[in-house]
Scaffold this active site. Structure first.
Site, PDB file in Angstrom:
ATOM      1  N   LYS A  48     -21.721 -22.956 -18.822  1.00 40.00           N
ATOM      2  CA  LYS A  48     -22.466 -22.188 -17.815  1.00 40.00           C
ATOM      3  C   LYS A  48     -21.600 -21.056 -17.274  1.00 40.00           C
ATOM      4  O   LYS A  48     -22.063 -19.944 -17.068  1.00 40.00           O
ATOM      5  CB  LYS A  48     -22.920 -23.121 -16.672  1.00 40.00           C
ATOM      6  CG  LYS A  48     -24.085 -24.015 -17.099  1.00 40.00           C
ATOM      7  CD  LYS A  48     -24.405 -25.125 -16.120  1.00 40.00           C
ATOM      8  CE  LYS A  48     -25.450 -26.038 -16.771  1.00 40.00           C
ATOM      9  NZ  LYS A  48     -25.790 -27.226 -15.990  1.00 40.00           N
ATOM     10  N   GLN A  92     -24.705 -30.654 -10.693  1.00 39.66           N
ATOM     11  CA  GLN A  92     -24.603 -31.038 -12.100  1.00 39.66           C
ATOM     12  C   GLN A  92     -24.771 -32.558 -12.227  1.00 39.66           C
ATOM     13  O   GLN A  92     -23.998 -33.317 -11.659  1.00 39.66           O
ATOM     14  CB  GLN A  92     -23.237 -30.594 -12.649  1.00 39.66           C
ATOM     15  CG  GLN A  92     -23.016 -30.904 -14.107  1.00 39.66           C
ATOM     16  CD  GLN A  92     -23.867 -30.055 -15.049  1.00 39.66           C
ATOM     17  OE1 GLN A  92     -24.029 -28.854 -14.838  1.00 39.66           O
ATOM     18  NE2 GLN A  92     -24.425 -30.668 -16.074  1.00 39.66           N
ATOM     19  N   ASP A 115     -32.379 -25.223 -10.801  1.00 36.82           N
ATOM     20  CA  ASP A 115     -32.666 -26.269 -11.783  1.00 36.82           C
ATOM     21  C   ASP A 115     -34.085 -26.818 -11.585  1.00 36.82           C
ATOM     22  O   ASP A 115     -34.572 -27.601 -12.399  1.00 36.82           O
ATOM     23  CB  ASP A 115     -31.660 -27.428 -11.654  1.00 36.82           C
ATOM     24  CG  ASP A 115     -30.530 -27.332 -12.676  1.00 36.82           C
ATOM     25  OD1 ASP A 115     -30.645 -26.525 -13.623  1.00 36.82           O
ATOM     26  OD2 ASP A 115     -29.523 -28.056 -12.512  1.00 36.82           O
TER      27      ASP A 115
END
Ligand code: NAP
Length: 288
Positions: A48, A92, A115
């Site tokens: 990322k 995450q 997300d």
């Protein structure tokens, strides 16, 4: 049979984002929160970071060890919510089981939830009102658009019903007027459903669960699964389906790269939502 090249498409999307970002008055910022020491997460976060650098998004990384206090992590997210220079925030996953991941996730401001995993984001998705669709499903929709795969009236079978992949896809495929069937670990005679799929999406995490005898001639197959074995990566779909299907996403190089580029795209979308007025004013100035 056409192999749908997620790697190249993802590169094209990143290049488009990069040139788009040149005209922005401020660098978008993505904040990544990690907890614990998960090895796979380290690789994902590193990917990322590289992708952010490529397009010109600045990535901040906050790492907490597994003995950290949950309140400390929640307070950091609250601080990032308030920070007007931060556009996207992700937690995450997975994080160590002792933490309440839903509680931590739900602290993220839904307008920065790139997300798309907070309860509010999921509700927005349900009501068809979402600007920040979860990255993997969004990447799959981009693949459909790029390869001009129209879902209208098609039998779409989705194997896997996770919050991350399967459930958002059910809603998004319905939105595109597909007839959607959702299969999972309690589904009996899986092949009865998969054989009937014009479009088959598999997101399970079991190496080669689906083989050529389970798919329809001429079907479109999207393989989301990732299984790591002896340093190699395998999908949920046996490559022998290539004899029968019309389109397939390879593993690696299909859905995976799209997920990262969709995170960047969502970060830019969140940035635009936060700075709508300034961006409009700048456009007007450019036109003068
Ligand atoms: P997950 O949360 O573990 O969900 C797996 C789903 O598969 C569940 O709904 C489960 O059913 C279902 N399932 C398990 N065994 C099955 C079987 N034998 N037949 C039919 N369904 C079965 O996983 P996830 O997060 O959705 O991820 C799925 C896979 O995609 C993993 O390999 C993951 O690494 C990969 N992935 C890849 C990307 C990418 O960017 N390429 C992104 C996300 C995930 P129940 O609900 O009944 O338990």
């Amino acid at each position: 049979m056409i192999k749908m090249d997620g790697k190249n498409l993802s590169l094209k999307i990143k290049e488009d984002l990069k040139s788009d970002l040149y005209s922005y008055f401020q660098t978008p910022i993505l904040a990544v929160v990690t907890v614990g020491d998960d090895e796979a997460s380290k690789v994902y976060v590193n990917n990322k970071k590289k992708a952010c650098e490529f397009v010109g998004i600045s990535m901040m990384h906050f790492n907490y060890d597994e003995n950290a206090d949950e309140a400390e992590i929640i307070n950091k997210i609250k601080e990032l919510n308030e920070d007007k220079t931060v556009n996207g925030i992700i937690l995450q996953l997975p994080i160590p089981k002792k933490f309440n991941s839903r509680k931590i996730l739900n602290t993220i401001d839904p307008n920065k939830d790139v997300d798309g995993l907070t309860d509010i984001s999921m509700g927005r998705l349900m009501s068809g009102n979402s600007s920040l669709i979860p990255c993997t499903p969004k990447g799959i929709l981009e693949i459909f658009d790029y390869y001009k795969i129209d879902l209208e009236g098609k039998n779409v079978v989705i194997v896997g019903r996770s919050d991350l992949v399967g459930k958002p896809l059910i809603l998004e495929c319905l939105k595109r007027n597909a007839t959607v069937t959702a299969c999972h670990s309690h589904t009996k005679n899986l092949e009865e459903y998969t054989k009937n799929a014009d479009v088959l999406i598999v997101a399970v995490g079991k190496k080669h669960l689906i083989d050529k005898d389970m798919v329809k001639e001429g079907s479109v197959i999207i393989d989301v699964g990732i299984t790591r074995e002896n340093g190699k990566i395998y999908g949920d779909v046996n490559p022998n389906v290539e004899e029968k299907c019309s389109y397939v996403t390879p593993v690696p190089g299909g859905v995976g790269p799209m997920t990262v580029s969709m995170l960047l795209k969502n970060t830019v979308t969140a940035y635009k939502m936060m700075n709508e007025e300034t961006l409009e004013d700048n456009k007007k100035l450019e036109l003068k």
